[in-house]
Design a protein around this motif. Structure first.
Motif, mmCIF file in Angstrom:
data_model
loop_
_atom_site.group_PDB
_atom_site.id
_atom_site.type_symbol
_atom_site.label_atom_id
_atom_site.label_comp_id
_atom_site.label_asym_id
_atom_site.label_seq_id
_atom_site.Cartn_x
_atom_site.Cartn_y
_atom_site.Cartn_z
ATOM 1 N N GLU A 1 -22.345 1.124 12.077
ATOM 2 C CA GLU A 1 -22.613 0.695 13.460
ATOM 3 C C GLU A 1 -23.065 1.889 14.308
ATOM 4 O O GLU A 1 -24.003 1.792 15.085
ATOM 5 N N TRP A 2 -22.365 3.015 14.161
ATOM 6 C CA TRP A 2 -22.688 4.213 14.921
ATOM 7 C C TRP A 2 -22.646 5.432 14.000
ATOM 8 O O TRP A 2 -21.821 5.488 13.085
ATOM 9 N N CYS A 3 -23.510 6.389 14.272
ATOM 10 C CA CYS A 3 -23.426 7.667 13.566
ATOM 11 C C CYS A 3 -23.901 8.775 14.492
ATOM 12 O O CYS A 3 -24.529 8.520 15.530
ATOM 13 N N VAL A 4 -23.571 9.996 14.125
ATOM 14 C CA VAL A 4 -24.024 11.156 14.889
ATOM 15 C C VAL A 4 -24.779 12.093 13.952
ATOM 16 O O VAL A 4 -24.428 12.245 12.774
ATOM 17 N N SER B 1 -17.569 11.900 29.909
ATOM 18 C CA SER B 1 -16.344 11.128 29.723
ATOM 19 C C SER B 1 -16.539 9.632 29.960
ATOM 20 O O SER B 1 -15.736 8.825 29.478
ATOM 21 N N VAL B 2 -17.587 9.238 30.697
ATOM 22 C CA VAL B 2 -17.774 7.812 30.989
ATOM 23 C C VAL B 2 -18.839 7.165 30.112
ATOM 24 O O VAL B 2 -19.077 5.960 30.222
ATOM 25 N N LEU B 3 -19.475 7.947 29.243
ATOM 26 C CA LEU B 3 -20.531 7.384 28.394
ATOM 27 C C LEU B 3 -20.057 6.186 27.570
ATOM 28 O O LEU B 3 -20.742 5.147 27.544
ATOM 29 N N PRO B 4 -18.930 6.262 26.881
ATOM 30 C CA PRO B 4 -18.494 5.085 26.105
ATOM 31 C C PRO B 4 -18.269 3.857 26.977
ATOM 32 O O PRO B 4 -18.606 2.734 26.583
ATOM 33 N N ASP B 5 -17.691 4.056 28.177
ATOM 34 C CA ASP B 5 -17.474 2.927 29.079
ATOM 35 C C ASP B 5 -18.815 2.337 29.523
ATOM 36 O O ASP B 5 -18.948 1.107 29.635
ATOM 37 N N GLN C 1 -16.509 5.867 14.266
ATOM 38 C CA GLN C 1 -15.908 4.566 14.566
ATOM 39 C C GLN C 1 -16.522 3.900 15.789
ATOM 40 O O GLN C 1 -16.622 2.664 15.857
ATOM 41 N N SER C 2 -16.935 4.736 16.767
ATOM 42 C CA SER C 2 -17.384 4.192 18.045
ATOM 43 C C SER C 2 -17.995 5.326 18.864
ATOM 44 O O SER C 2 -17.859 6.503 18.511
ATOM 45 N N PRO C 3 -18.646 5.001 20.006
ATOM 46 C CA PRO C 3 -19.105 6.068 20.893
ATOM 47 C C PRO C 3 -17.965 6.949 21.390
ATOM 48 O O PRO C 3 -18.137 8.154 21.551
ATOM 49 N N ARG C 4 -16.790 6.358 21.625
ATOM 50 C CA ARG C 4 -15.642 7.164 22.050
ATOM 51 C C ARG C 4 -15.240 8.135 20.948
ATOM 52 O O ARG C 4 -14.941 9.317 21.209
ATOM 53 N N ALA C 5 -15.268 7.679 19.702
ATOM 54 C CA ALA C 5 -14.965 8.571 18.578
ATOM 55 C C ALA C 5 -16.020 9.668 18.472
ATOM 56 O O ALA C 5 -15.703 10.830 18.150
ATOM 57 N N ALA C 6 -17.294 9.335 18.736
ATOM 58 C CA ALA C 6 -18.358 10.341 18.701
ATOM 59 C C ALA C 6 -18.110 11.414 19.752
ATOM 60 O O ALA C 6 -18.288 12.613 19.499
ATOM 61 N N LEU C 7 -17.666 10.982 20.941
ATOM 62 C CA LEU C 7 -17.379 11.939 22.012
ATOM 63 C C LEU C 7 -16.196 12.829 21.644
ATOM 64 O O LEU C 7 -16.211 14.051 21.883
ATOM 65 N N MET D 1 -12.129 13.011 9.859
ATOM 66 C CA MET D 1 -11.526 11.951 9.051
ATOM 67 C C MET D 1 -10.014 11.895 9.279
ATOM 68 O O MET D 1 -9.432 10.807 9.405
ATOM 69 N N GLU D 2 -9.396 13.062 9.344
ATOM 70 C CA GLU D 2 -7.956 13.109 9.557
ATOM 71 C C GLU D 2 -7.560 12.473 10.885
ATOM 72 O O GLU D 2 -6.495 11.877 11.015
ATOM 73 N N ARG D 3 -8.465 12.583 11.883
ATOM 74 C CA ARG D 3 -8.188 12.036 13.217
ATOM 75 C C ARG D 3 -8.712 10.605 13.368
ATOM 76 O O ARG D 3 -8.710 10.066 14.464
ATOM 77 N N ASP D 4 -9.185 10.023 12.266
ATOM 78 C CA ASP D 4 -9.689 8.648 12.266
ATOM 79 C C ASP D 4 -10.897 8.483 13.198
ATOM 80 O O ASP D 4 -11.097 7.434 13.796
ATOM 81 N N LEU D 5 -11.712 9.543 13.279
ATOM 82 C CA LEU D 5 -12.939 9.481 14.081
ATOM 83 C C LEU D 5 -14.146 9.117 13.224
ATOM 84 O O LEU D 5 -15.053 8.425 13.684
#
Length: 470
Positions: free
Chosen positions: A281-284, A355-359, A231-237, A308-312
């Motif tokens: 948009e983003w993948c890992v 922890s600050v990478l998405p920000d 979903q996002s860099p935060r989800a990737a983390l 998927m269950e956690r909507d990541l």
């Protein structure tokens, strides 16, 4: 290319000390970096075949006050291997010192000369049923001496560490021409200052690495590879944390990829097969290596379902065989080449606390937008906090259009990185391109110590002058 009179005299002197074929006029390939950004000069090129010949060359350079540029595969991206200004140096290429001297499978150790190509070191380890885990996009041409001199990172740092972590001992020639016979295979040697770790990452400014004793690892019994849309860099983390909880040290690589990189591949490298026709948009990209009895495909399937269950996660591709796994990695490994073909306005190799990478990604994008319209390709080694945050001209524009904002954007990004507790150089080093950055952001006490070390070991200043320290 002919030599000027002073260089010709020095070359003639060297030919009285070494076989004539060891000394030649400089060729263009030694004088440019891979991005065709930094261009250098050289009075001559020396190609020694033994550590003793390297020592002869260094002593002669010291006597003549000639600068020495150690040269590996020429793949460095911060200009450490090219010297654009000042008296023409001697380029000392290690390409003829390429032997694998020994492999000790029972010790998980390989001894390789500095000119050995990284892929050849990997192959020699594999022939002994072992893994040399350092892996870079340039592994077919970069050389192990350069990897050590820059403390190269790559995709497997998460599990195996940087090149420094893979080194047990070194053979090197110091700036006075003395040979340090430090090729120990010991895991413990607590006998004072660690000269090995001083030379690793010094970018040739404190001596010339000529051989190394390197750590090997067992080949994982099962390997699995997956590309998962997030979903996002935060989800990737969050997914990285989930993967660590489930797989522990089994995660070898965890790479973040943005859609822009996949679109660049379609634009300039259409022969590289893309995993999605309409990329997310983003993948890992996840690589795991598991012990005997564990099923990596099932482990990745379970991880994807939990994400998927956690909507990541929103979509996923799990490699069904080695060929498909290699296809996924081909995508990742060609991102830098696509970047070079597009041509960046400015590139940034940065690291930050996880922890600050998405920000950082969000804040940097907003900040860059204040300076104009860019295409941003943000990708890299999320598992160890290393991002390549690269800016490219907007469609229909050229790099020349951004000449008036390039330096301001670069400084603003590095200011943001440092404010957030990060580093402006994660894995590429300082070279000559980032000397001013080190002076600007470096801790004063550390800089004083670095200069003292340089002065003590290289009082004549002949070793890669102008690299790392001004």
């Amino acid at each position: 290319m002919s030599l000027n009179p002073a260089d010709a005299r020095f070359a003639a002197h060297l030919r009285t000390l070494l076989p004539e074929e060891r000394i030649r006029a400089p060729e263009p390939r030694y004088l440019v970096d891979p991005r065709d950004i930094a261009h250098g000069q050289a009075g001559l090129v020396a190609l020694p075949k033994t550590v003793e010949e390297v020592a002869v060359l260094i002593r002669a350079a010291g006597e003549a006050r000639v600068g020495v540029i150690p040269y590996g595969g020429g793949t460095g991206l911060v200009g450490a291997q090219v010297m654009p200004e000042g008296p023409a140096p001697m380029v000392l290429s290690l390409e003829r010192m390429s032997a694998i001297r020994a492999v000790y499978p029972e010790e998980n150790v390989i001894i390789a000369e500095a000119g050995a190509i990284l892929a050849d070191v990997q192959a020699a380890a594999a022939a002994a049923n072992r893994l040399f885990p350092l892996s870079l996009a340039s592994e077919g041409s970069c050389r192990i001496g350069g990897n050590l001199a820059t403390n190269a990172g790559g995709v497997n740092v998460l599990r195996y560490g940087n090149t420094r972590d893979l080194c047990l001992g070194l053979e090197a020639v110091l700036p006075d021409g003395s040979i340090w016979h430090g090729l120990t295979r010991l895991r413990k040697d607590n006998t004072g200052y660690d000269l090995r770790n001083l030379l690793v990452g010094a970018e040739g400014t404190l001596g010339v690495i000529t051989a190394a004793a390197l750590k090997l690892a067992p080949i994982p019994a099962g390997r699995g590879t997956a590309l998962i849309a997030v979903q996002s860099p935060r989800a990737a983390l969050d997914m990285l944390s989930l993967a660590r909880d489930r797989l522990g040290e089994g995660i070898s690589a965890f790479e973040l990829i943005h859609r822009q990189g996949l679109e660049f591949l379609a634009e300039v490298l259409p022969q590289v097969r893309r995993p999605w026709a309409n990329p997310p948009e983003w993948c890992v990209l996840i690589d795991v290596g598991l012990a005997q009895g564990l099923d990596p495909e099932q482990a990745l399937t379970d991880l994807f379902e939990a994400a998927m269950e956690r909507d990541l996660a929103t979509d996923g591709l799990i490699a069904q065989n080695e060929a498909q796994a290699q296809e996924f990695w081909t995508v990742r490994e060609h991102l830098p080449e696509a970047n070079r073909k597009i041509g960046s306005v400015t590139s940034h190799d940065v690291s930050l606390p996880l922890s600050v990478l998405p920000d950082f990604i969000e804040d940097a994008r907003a900040m860059v937008a204040e300076h104009g319209s860019f295409r941003i390709n943000c990708f890299g080694h999320l598992g160890d906090g290393n991002l390549h945050f690269n800016l490219f001209p907007a469609a229909g524009r050229t790099r020349a259009d951004y000449a008036n904002v390039k330096d301001a954007v670069r400084a603003a990004i590095h200011d943001l990185v440092v404010r957030m507790g990060g580093s402006f150089s994660a894995e590429h080093g300082v070279g000559r391109a980032k000397v001013k950055d080190l002076e600007r952001y470096g801790d004063p006490a550390r800089l004083t110590a670095l200069r003292a070390i340089k002065a003590a070991l290289d009082p004549l200043g002949i070793m890669n002058p102008g690299a790392v320290l001004a």
